[in-house]
Design a protein around this motif. Structure first.
Motif, PDB file in Angstrom:
ATOM      1  N   CYS A   1       0.831  -1.203   0.000  1.00 47.99           N
ATOM      2  CA  CYS A   1       0.000   0.000   0.000  1.00 47.99           C
ATOM      3  C   CYS A   1       0.868   1.256   0.000  1.00 47.99           C
ATOM      4  N   PHE A   2       1.877   1.271   0.862  1.00 48.41           N
ATOM      5  CA  PHE A   2       2.772   2.423   0.920  1.00 48.41           C
ATOM      6  C   PHE A   2       3.540   2.579  -0.395  1.00 48.41           C
ATOM      7  N   GLY A   3       4.004   1.464  -0.959  1.00 45.51           N
ATOM      8  CA  GLY A   3       4.721   1.511  -2.238  1.00 45.51           C
ATOM      9  C   GLY A   3       3.851   2.032  -3.357  1.00 45.51           C
ATOM     10  N   ASN A   4       2.572   1.604  -3.389  1.00 48.09           N
ATOM     11  CA  ASN A   4       1.653   2.084  -4.423  1.00 48.09           C
ATOM     12  C   ASN A   4       1.384   3.575  -4.292  1.00 48.09           C
ATOM     13  N   ILE A   5       1.221   4.043  -3.067  1.00 47.12           N
ATOM     14  CA  ILE A   5       0.972   5.474  -2.859  1.00 47.12           C
ATOM     15  C   ILE A   5       2.185   6.289  -3.294  1.00 47.12           C
TER      16      ILE A   5
ATOM     17  N   PHE B   1      -0.598   2.536 -12.750  1.00 48.98           N
ATOM     18  CA  PHE B   1      -1.171   3.254 -11.620  1.00 48.98           C
ATOM     19  C   PHE B   1      -0.760   2.626 -10.287  1.00 48.98           C
ATOM     20  N   TRP B   2      -0.944   1.325 -10.146  1.00 47.64           N
ATOM     21  CA  TRP B   2      -0.721   0.642  -8.875  1.00 47.64           C
ATOM     22  C   TRP B   2       0.010  -0.685  -9.112  1.00 47.64           C
ATOM     23  N   PRO B   3       1.338  -0.706  -9.290  1.00 44.54           N
ATOM     24  CA  PRO B   3       2.038  -1.945  -9.639  1.00 44.54           C
ATOM     25  C   PRO B   3       2.326  -2.886  -8.469  1.00 44.54           C
TER      26      PRO B   3
ATOM     27  N   MET C   1      15.218   2.058 -16.657  1.00 43.70           N
ATOM     28  CA  MET C   1      14.772   2.720 -15.425  1.00 43.70           C
ATOM     29  C   MET C   1      14.884   1.779 -14.233  1.00 43.70           C
ATOM     30  N   GLY C   2      14.553   0.500 -14.449  1.00 43.61           N
ATOM     31  CA  GLY C   2      14.678  -0.476 -13.375  1.00 43.61           C
ATOM     32  C   GLY C   2      16.115  -0.653 -12.928  1.00 43.61           C
ATOM     33  N   ALA C   3      17.036  -0.701 -13.887  1.00 44.80           N
ATOM     34  CA  ALA C   3      18.456  -0.845 -13.548  1.00 44.80           C
ATOM     35  C   ALA C   3      18.970   0.389 -12.803  1.00 44.80           C
ATOM     36  N   LEU C   4      18.544   1.568 -13.226  1.00 45.76           N
ATOM     37  CA  LEU C   4      18.977   2.797 -12.546  1.00 45.76           C
ATOM     38  C   LEU C   4      18.427   2.868 -11.124  1.00 45.76           C
ATOM     39  N   LEU C   5      17.190   2.433 -10.944  1.00 47.34           N
ATOM     40  CA  LEU C   5      16.611   2.475  -9.608  1.00 47.34           C
ATOM     41  C   LEU C   5      17.214   1.428  -8.679  1.00 47.34           C
TER      42      LEU C   5
ATOM     43  N   ILE D   1      15.303  -0.291  -4.992  1.00 44.88           N
ATOM     44  CA  ILE D   1      15.164  -1.666  -5.479  1.00 44.88           C
ATOM     45  C   ILE D   1      13.700  -2.086  -5.657  1.00 44.88           C
ATOM     46  N   PRO D   2      12.788  -1.831  -4.709  1.00 50.43           N
ATOM     47  CA  PRO D   2      11.390  -2.235  -4.950  1.00 50.43           C
ATOM     48  C   PRO D   2      10.781  -1.563  -6.181  1.00 50.43           C
ATOM     49  N   PHE D   3      11.141  -0.312  -6.407  1.00 55.68           N
ATOM     50  CA  PHE D   3      10.619   0.397  -7.576  1.00 55.68           C
ATOM     51  C   PHE D   3      11.260  -0.119  -8.864  1.00 55.68           C
ATOM     52  N   GLY D   4      12.533  -0.466  -8.794  1.00 57.53           N
ATOM     53  CA  GLY D   4      13.204  -1.059  -9.950  1.00 57.53           C
ATOM     54  C   GLY D   4      12.587  -2.386 -10.334  1.00 57.53           C
ATOM     55  N   LEU D   5      12.221  -3.192  -9.345  1.00 61.30           N
ATOM     56  CA  LEU D   5      11.582  -4.481  -9.629  1.00 61.30           C
ATOM     57  C   LEU D   5      10.229  -4.292 -10.316  1.00 61.30           C
ATOM     58  N   GLN D   6       9.515  -3.230  -9.963  1.00 59.49           N
ATOM     59  CA  GLN D   6       8.235  -2.956 -10.624  1.00 59.49           C
ATOM     60  C   GLN D   6       8.462  -2.550 -12.084  1.00 59.49           C
TER      61      GLN D   6
END
Length: 119
Positions: free
Chosen positions: A3-7, A49-51, A86-90, A97-102
């Motif tokens: 939930c926090f990651g999606n927000i 929107f919500w990965p 973008m995933g590799a940069l994140l 890392i959680p955002f890169g995985l998305q």
């Protein structure tokens, strides 16, 4: 975390990305020939929107494979390359890392959107 990651994702660019995919889907759906591509754009919009907490299951038959090949040549490779970059940069930072995985999830879907389902 989901939930926090999606927000956080939504505030930091997910809203704009999702709206862009919705607009592209609406434009593609104007023509009858573009409806399958428009539906895939809506699939990307829901994931943009919500990965966090969503899972992508891949499947389909020969028809989806043919459409995936056409999609890959026309749109899929640049889209997947951008998300993978973008995933590799994140993933360089521990916080990203959680955002890169998305982004990697979106890149994989960009390669084979036809026949896949988002849960």
């Amino acid at each position: 975390m989901g939930c926090f990651g999606n927000i956080l994702w939504f505030i930091c660019g997910g809203f704009v990305s999702g709206l862009g995919w919705c607009a592209a889907g609406c434009l593609w759906c104007i023509t009858i020939v573009g409806i399958p591509v428009g539906l895939q754009c809506f699939k990307f919009a829901s994931l943009s929107f919500w990965p966090f907490g969503k899972e992508v299951r891949y499947g389909g038959g020969a028809g989806s494979m043919l459409l995936n090949i056409i999609w890959l040549i026309v749109t899929g490779l640049p889209m997947a390359a951008g998300s993978a970059l973008m995933g590799a940069l994140l993933c360089v930072t521990i916080v990203g890392i959680p955002f890169g995985l998305q982004h990697f999830k979106i890149a994989k879907l960009a390669l084979m959107p036809f026949g896949s389902e988002i849960f």
